[in-house]
Design a protein around this motif. Sequence first.
Motif, short mmCIF file in Angstrom:
data_model
loop_
_atom_site.label_atom_id
_atom_site.label_comp_id
_atom_site.label_asym_id
_atom_site.label_seq_id
_atom_site.Cartn_x
_atom_site.Cartn_y
_atom_site.Cartn_z
N ASP A 1 28.48 9.74 3.36
CA ASP A 1 28.36 9.99 1.82
C ASP A 1 27.23 9.26 1.18
OD1 ASP A 1 28.64 11.27 -0.59
OD2 ASP A 1 30.73 10.28 -0.72
N PRO A 2 26.10 9.75 0.66
CA PRO A 2 25.33 8.92 -0.03
C PRO A 2 26.00 8.50 -1.46
CG PRO A 2 24.68 11.38 -0.17
CD PRO A 2 25.88 11.26 0.99
N ASP A 3 26.89 9.12 -1.98
CA ASP A 3 27.35 8.65 -3.11
C ASP A 3 27.91 7.50 -3.14
OD1 ASP A 3 26.32 11.11 -4.06
OD2 ASP A 3 28.06 12.07 -3.55
N ALA A 4 28.14 6.87 -4.30
CA ALA A 4 28.71 5.53 -4.57
C ALA A 4 30.35 5.65 -4.01
CB ALA A 4 28.80 5.01 -6.14
N ALA A 5 31.16 6.72 -4.34
CA ALA A 5 32.13 6.90 -3.71
C ALA A 5 32.30 6.74 -1.95
CB ALA A 5 32.89 8.34 -4.01
N ASN A 6 31.37 7.20 -1.30
CA ASN A 6 31.42 6.66 0.10
C ASN A 6 32.62 7.32 0.85
OD1 ASN A 6 30.45 5.88 2.61
ND2 ASN A 6 31.38 3.95 2.25
N SER A 7 32.81 8.65 0.40
CA SER A 7 33.90 9.48 0.84
C SER A 7 33.73 9.71 2.48
CB SER A 7 34.04 10.93 0.37
OG SER A 7 34.12 10.64 -0.96
N LEU A 8 34.76 10.02 3.10
CA LEU A 8 34.93 10.10 4.69
C LEU A 8 34.17 11.45 4.90
CD1 LEU A 8 38.59 8.81 5.60
CD2 LEU A 8 36.41 7.60 5.65
N VAL A 9 33.68 11.57 6.23
CA VAL A 9 33.06 12.80 6.45
C VAL A 9 33.70 13.34 7.82
CG1 VAL A 9 30.96 13.63 7.40
CG2 VAL A 9 30.87 11.94 5.70
N ARG A 10 33.85 14.60 7.98
CA ARG A 10 34.45 15.14 9.06
C ARG A 10 32.85 16.18 9.74
NH1 ARG A 10 35.78 20.62 8.36
NH2 ARG A 10 37.21 20.64 9.99
N TYR A 11 33.15 16.39 10.86
CA TYR A 11 32.13 17.02 11.57
C TYR A 11 32.70 18.26 12.21
CZ TYR A 11 30.14 12.41 11.49
OH TYR A 11 29.60 11.31 10.97
N PHE A 12 32.01 19.41 12.69
CA PHE A 12 32.02 20.62 12.87
C PHE A 12 30.64 21.35 13.58
CE2 PHE A 12 32.00 21.31 8.43
CZ PHE A 12 31.39 22.53 8.50
N ILE A 13 31.12 22.12 14.72
CA ILE A 13 29.93 22.88 15.24
C ILE A 13 30.02 24.34 14.45
CG2 ILE A 13 28.80 23.75 17.24
CD1 ILE A 13 29.99 21.48 18.68
N ASP A 14 28.77 24.58 14.15
CA ASP A 14 28.72 26.06 13.50
C ASP A 14 28.65 27.02 14.61
OD1 ASP A 14 29.00 25.31 11.15
OD2 ASP A 14 26.55 25.56 10.51
N HIS A 15 29.68 27.71 14.88
CA HIS A 15 29.61 28.68 15.99
C HIS A 15 29.11 29.98 15.74
CE1 HIS A 15 32.49 26.03 18.37
NE2 HIS A 15 33.21 25.99 17.28
#
Length: 737
Positions: free
Chosen positions: A409-423
């Motif tokens: 997350d480029p913001d100052a909050a630095n939130s967690l990121v989840r990943y997924f594949i576009d099917h």
Amino acid sequence: MRITSTSCICPVLVCLCFVQRCYGAAHHGSIKVTRNQTKHIEGETEVHHRPKRGWVWNQFFVLEEHMGPDPQYVGKLHSNSDKGDGSVKYILTGEGAGTIFIIDDTTGDIHSTKSLDREQKTHYVLHAQAIDRRTNKPLEPESEFIIKVQDINDNAPKFTDGPYIVTVPEMSEMGTSVLQVTATDADDPTYGNSARVVYSILQGQPYFSVDPKTGVIRTALHNMDREAREHYSVVIQAKDMAGQVGGLSGSTTVNITLTDVNDNPPRFPQKHYQLYVPESAEVGSAVGKIKANDADTGSNADMKYTIINGDGAGVFSISTDKETREGILSLKKPLNYEKKKSYTLNIEGANTHLDFRFSHLGPFKDVTMLKVIVGDVDEPPLFTMPSYVMEVYENAKIGTPVGAVTAHDPDAANSLVRYFIDHNTEEDRYFTIDASTGTIKTAKIFDREETPWYNITVAASEIDNPELVSHVPVGVRILDVNDNPPELARDYDVVVCENSKPGQVIQTITATDKDNSANGARFHFSLDEGLSLNPNFTLRNNEVRTCHAEAFLSSAGLSTGALIAILLCIVILLAIVVLFITLRRGKKEPLIISEEDVRENVVTYDDEGGGEEDTEAFDITALRNPSAAEELKYRRDVRPEVKPLSRHHPSSSLDSIDVQEFLNQRLAEADLDPSVPPYDSLQTYAYEGHRSEAGSISSLDSATTQSDQDYNYLGDWGPEFKKLAELYGEIEPERTT
């Protein structure tokens, strides 16, 4: 006859006398002679008649616009023949006779019965005649006279072209001409002051003035400012009778507008501005406006905005809107709140059209400072790379890790990121991804020979804001493993001739492999041991391990001795090259080779080879490269064979031969040798001369025996040359005990 005018109304009588002389006879009823001269001649009396004055009258005048109850008296006609007894009759003809003008035929008095307008008709032409009532014969010739309508001041001056609209530049000098107005008066300009006009200004002072005689309007103040007042309404009066009391007057309005000149510089209303721009603003978009005010108008107010300095000069740009004269601030580079939160710009607004007459009022530009505040915006996750390339072996088990993608997350909050594949495609279903770590794993077993490459799209979103999603392409290369056996390239149907020689190649078999060349393309051929073997045929594994030239020579059936001979020729050539290079380093001579001196040797042969029995194969190294000759500036030829030289004489016979004879003999042998083509060969000899005191240093003439010759100085090639010498009888072969 005398015509008189006794008008007592007009204060001024203009008398014009017309004299008409006529000669009359007694039988014509001549009127009375006023002056006679009689001359008595002997026997008769001679009478001399002096021409008499027939009509005498003053010019008649009638006053225009007569409004009295009685007809206006004009004048009187009178003839000298009139004795007052009523015998003379007066007749009036011409313009207006009987309608406008009437005459008393007895007295000759003329009256005007209507009110006349001089501006419609200035005079009337009439004819007067006096006749005898008894005989109706004319007593006087018919005469013409004029009744002139006398002018009165009954018309006021008029401005036929008004009202007027005119412009004059602001800041003009005092006395600058603006406009000339003209009033016309319908009254008689030749009579009195009825048409004499004088101009004056009724409204518009003290800004303007008018010339009383010419009607020219001029500025009355110095440097009139349009920005202070732009429009003026000036009233001009024209009065006849030279402006005297009682004169008639007319007026007109002159609307004067001051035109603009560039006498005002632009000015920013504030010296400091502040602008908010979100970091999500797109590059090239307009993010704000700024404007400097200019009191001028038109092109004099045109201006150009420029960013003259500041830390945001490379991030923002400014342009000018020609319609609104505003500065449009645009974004040149993307903003990032996390890296820089504000920028400072110094903006200048300057006029583009300058009037050097007013340069002393400048400078015609102004500067203000603009602070741009970058606003924080929740941005989608940012991948560490713009694209990823990963690899996995074919036949790998399901669930094998392929690689991992990383986003934050480029913001100052630095939130967690989840990943997924576009099917979105079928290829995306061949992989799975760990939502937390971004690790990509296989979901199916791959076959490189079927699909060597897969392209998928991985998406990342913030847990706190799932709507913000970013994507990255991932390419997966399938690596090869040796999982395919070789196959024959085709089905072979071999035909062999009955007269084929032993060892003759009758068929070459090739094979293919679906695997990558790193895991295939090197094959070992052998006959199936489970089948009965035919002793008439053999299969040789022709695995290529050397360069193409060696493979070619081997396939041509060259023997080991021939290969050694070829190798020896190559060594000799290298020695010659080294020798010539050494000589040329000492002395460099210019080389001029004409086009006619370029030679090409083409050697052909048609020899299928005789297997191992063929020891006299042709040496293909004789086919030299012509470019090499051009490069080295000399010819190089190699003899195709290396055979025992029967023309070598023993050393004992050479002792008695002179050096010159020895050289001539060698040249003759080379020219008469039928076993070689006509090469331009270089013959080298190492003969020291006749019975040298020092003795020979040649290895062939040394005191050592042939078996004691040391070939170790040749390194790895020593044993080969030793075998070659034994083969051709140069030394005795070694015997083992």
